[in-house]
Design an enzyme around this catalytic site. Structure first.
Site, PDB file in Angstrom:
ATOM      1  N   GLU A 159      12.523  17.951 -59.066  1.00 43.13           N
ATOM      2  CA  GLU A 159      12.297  19.394 -58.945  1.00 43.13           C
ATOM      3  C   GLU A 159      13.580  20.202 -59.206  1.00 43.13           C
ATOM      4  O   GLU A 159      14.662  19.709 -58.891  1.00 43.13           O
ATOM      5  CB  GLU A 159      11.708  19.729 -57.561  1.00 43.13           C
ATOM      6  CG  GLU A 159      12.553  19.330 -56.379  1.00 43.13           C
ATOM      7  CD  GLU A 159      11.798  19.496 -55.060  1.00 43.13           C
ATOM      8  OE1 GLU A 159      10.688  18.957 -54.909  1.00 43.13           O
ATOM      9  OE2 GLU A 159      12.343  20.176 -54.179  1.00 43.13           O
ATOM     10  N   ARG A 190       7.396  14.420 -36.227  1.00 42.23           N
ATOM     11  CA  ARG A 190       7.195  15.779 -35.699  1.00 42.23           C
ATOM     12  C   ARG A 190       6.179  16.545 -36.547  1.00 42.23           C
ATOM     13  O   ARG A 190       5.231  17.126 -36.027  1.00 42.23           O
ATOM     14  CB  ARG A 190       8.543  16.521 -35.686  1.00 42.23           C
ATOM     15  CG  ARG A 190       9.510  15.980 -34.652  1.00 42.23           C
ATOM     16  CD  ARG A 190      10.884  16.588 -34.824  1.00 42.23           C
ATOM     17  NE  ARG A 190      11.498  16.167 -36.050  1.00 42.23           N
ATOM     18  CZ  ARG A 190      12.722  15.622 -36.148  1.00 42.23           C
ATOM     19  NH1 ARG A 190      13.469  15.486 -35.069  1.00 42.23           N
ATOM     20  NH2 ARG A 190      13.208  15.260 -37.302  1.00 42.23           N
ATOM     21  N   ILE A 191       6.368  16.545 -37.885  1.00 43.57           N
ATOM     22  CA  ILE A 191       5.455  17.291 -38.756  1.00 43.57           C
ATOM     23  C   ILE A 191       4.115  16.555 -38.854  1.00 43.57           C
ATOM     24  O   ILE A 191       3.046  17.167 -38.783  1.00 43.57           O
ATOM     25  CB  ILE A 191       6.088  17.487 -40.152  1.00 43.57           C
ATOM     26  CG1 ILE A 191       7.332  18.368 -40.040  1.00 43.57           C
ATOM     27  CG2 ILE A 191       5.088  18.094 -41.126  1.00 43.57           C
ATOM     28  CD1 ILE A 191       8.176  18.443 -41.305  1.00 43.57           C
ATOM     29  N   ARG A 251       9.026  14.243 -49.624  1.00 42.90           N
ATOM     30  CA  ARG A 251      10.020  14.370 -50.695  1.00 42.90           C
ATOM     31  C   ARG A 251       9.398  13.778 -51.957  1.00 42.90           C
ATOM     32  O   ARG A 251       8.637  12.799 -51.885  1.00 42.90           O
ATOM     33  CB  ARG A 251      11.303  13.589 -50.364  1.00 42.90           C
ATOM     34  CG  ARG A 251      12.205  14.269 -49.365  1.00 42.90           C
ATOM     35  CD  ARG A 251      12.879  15.528 -49.927  1.00 42.90           C
ATOM     36  NE  ARG A 251      13.754  16.169 -48.965  1.00 42.90           N
ATOM     37  CZ  ARG A 251      13.428  17.212 -48.195  1.00 42.90           C
ATOM     38  NH1 ARG A 251      12.223  17.737 -48.288  1.00 42.90           N
ATOM     39  NH2 ARG A 251      14.311  17.732 -47.364  1.00 42.90           N
ATOM     40  N   ASP A 277       3.846  19.475 -52.959  1.00 41.86           N
ATOM     41  CA  ASP A 277       4.820  20.542 -52.699  1.00 41.86           C
ATOM     42  C   ASP A 277       6.206  20.124 -53.166  1.00 41.86           C
ATOM     43  O   ASP A 277       7.107  20.953 -53.254  1.00 41.86           O
ATOM     44  CB  ASP A 277       4.867  20.840 -51.191  1.00 41.86           C
ATOM     45  CG  ASP A 277       5.783  22.013 -50.839  1.00 41.86           C
ATOM     46  OD1 ASP A 277       5.728  23.037 -51.553  1.00 41.86           O
ATOM     47  OD2 ASP A 277       6.540  21.910 -49.859  1.00 41.86           O
ATOM     48  N   HIS A 294       7.837  23.718 -53.701  1.00 38.88           N
ATOM     49  CA  HIS A 294       8.590  23.338 -52.488  1.00 38.88           C
ATOM     50  C   HIS A 294       8.700  24.513 -51.510  1.00 38.88           C
ATOM     51  O   HIS A 294       9.795  25.001 -51.223  1.00 38.88           O
ATOM     52  CB  HIS A 294       9.984  22.802 -52.852  1.00 38.88           C
ATOM     53  CG  HIS A 294      10.587  21.971 -51.756  1.00 38.88           C
ATOM     54  ND1 HIS A 294      11.457  20.941 -51.987  1.00 38.88           N
ATOM     55  CD2 HIS A 294      10.449  22.018 -50.394  1.00 38.88           C
ATOM     56  CE1 HIS A 294      11.831  20.394 -50.831  1.00 38.88           C
ATOM     57  NE2 HIS A 294      11.219  21.040 -49.850  1.00 38.88           N
ATOM     58  N   LEU A 335       4.062   9.614 -39.132  1.00 35.95           N
ATOM     59  CA  LEU A 335       3.536  10.421 -38.018  1.00 35.95           C
ATOM     60  C   LEU A 335       4.703  10.780 -37.097  1.00 35.95           C
ATOM     61  O   LEU A 335       4.870  10.240 -36.015  1.00 35.95           O
ATOM     62  CB  LEU A 335       2.453   9.647 -37.244  1.00 35.95           C
ATOM     63  CG  LEU A 335       1.688  10.475 -36.217  1.00 35.95           C
ATOM     64  CD1 LEU A 335       0.595  11.294 -36.894  1.00 35.95           C
ATOM     65  CD2 LEU A 335       1.076   9.603 -35.119  1.00 35.95           C
TER      66      LEU A 335
END
Ligand code: NAP
Length: 312
Positions: free
Chosen positions: A261, A154-155, A232, A256, A279, A152
């Site tokens: 990846e 900023r995003i 990530r 995502d 992503h 928890l």
């Protein structure tokens, strides 16, 4: 006075590449025919590295740049940058926080709805003409559910704000409780996973969070549970995730980011309860421009005042 030499590690947008060439004395590392020879010859002349979360800046590159003073990166994740080694040597690091919160949080909620309501699979169902022979199977409700947020920050806080609009109950797991947050804190990740219908991952990558979400956490989330990952790929044990989805131990996954990846486990492709994104968390015109501008602001602040603006 000679201009500060900047080494750009990898290409960004054409707009970024052109602007940095216009405003600074920049050398594109990826265009050098023999990179080790180039670094041996000219490495000592660079004071600034311009890079991205994707291109990174490993300790080997720092070693090759003995007069490096600042690493300015595009993206908020610093897991591809040798931050600790840079700090030890007095090298400043900047990333691009906050300007991408909205878009990444929007995508997290989008992935959650995509996965629970099986939007990608229902779209495929319609396009393949299957609606002509019957209705799409029932899916899972989103509003009013229990949402666990791992990270928890900023995003994560912007994800919580959006989830509140869907009447969700929200709890979170960080290493430490956030005294400024009114959301319920859960020190025990397994307990959070048992309580949650949906577990959204918004913590950083890197060794400290590698495989934080393992088979045990996925089993605790359970057969009706959904994991959404915008952090990530390394944060989830991907082999355990595939196995949990195959066995039905986990209800669904919205992803995502991936461990290797752009390679994505093909076992996920046919699963209707999985939504897969390449992503694209911050990948909107508006946000990418804001991120580019913040890289330039950091470079300028370092050159003019000796201090980057937004360290990790
Ligand atoms: P942030 O503000 O630093 O928040 C990270 C949160 O994770 C903090 O609340 C932190 O709390 C928690 N955390 C850190 N280590 C943890 C651990 N070992 N276990 C549990 N919680 C932990 O970072 P942000 O700006 O929100 O960005 C978060 C991440 O999102 C980035 O690092 C990046 O990897 C990812 N991201 C992805 C995309 C995309 O395109 N998909 C775009 C942008 C960012 P404590 O310190 O108390 O543990």
């Amino acid at each position: 006075m000679s201009k500060t030499r900047i080494l750009q590690v990898g290409p960004l947008t054409e707009r970024f590449n052109q602007r940095i060439a216009r405003e600074h004395d920049v050398t594109p590392l990826w265009q050098q025919a023999d990179i080790p020879a180039f670094l041996a010859e000219q490495g000592a002349s660079f004071e600034v590295v311009a890079t991205s979360a994707r291109a990174g800046c490993k300790v080997e590159l720092i070693d090759a740049l003995p007069n490096l003073k600042a690493i300015c990166s595009f993206g908020v994740g610093a897991d591809s940058i040798a931050v600790a080694e840079a700090r030890q040597r007095g090298i400043q690091v900047s990333v691009t926080p906050d300007v991408l919160n909205d878009c990444v949080a929007d995508l997290a909620i989008g992935l959650l709805i995509d996965t629970a309501r099986q939007l990608p699979a229902s779209d495929r169902f319609l396009r393949e003409g299957k609606w002509l022979s019957g209705n799409y199977p029932l899916t899972r409700k989103v509003s009013g559910k229990n949402l666990g947020i791992v990270g928890l920050g900023r995003i994560g806080k912007d994800i919580a704000k959006r989830a509140a609009g869907f009447d969700m109950s929200i709890r979170y797991h960080n290493r430490r409780q956030d005294p400024e947050s009114a959301y319920g804190y859960e020190a025990d990740l397994l307990a959070l996973a048992r309580w949650a219908d949906f577990l959204v991952l918004a913590c950083p990558g890197g060794p400290a969070t590698r495989h934080l979400i393992d088979a045990e956490v996925l089993a605790a989330l359970g057969p009706q549970g959904i994991v959404v990952n915008i952090s990530r790929g390394t944060v989830i044990d991907e082999a355990a995730l595939v196995a949990a989805l195959q066995s039905g131990a986990l209800g669904g996954a919205g992803l995502d980011v991936f461990e290797a990846e752009p390679k994505v486990p093909e076992a996920l492709f046919a699963m209707p309860n999985v939504a897969l994104m390449p992503h694209i968390g911050s990948a909107t015109e508006e946000t990418r421009l804001a991120m580019e501008n913040l890289v330039f602001d950091n470079i300028r602040a370092f050159i003019d005042n000796g201090e980057v603006l937004t360290p990790p």
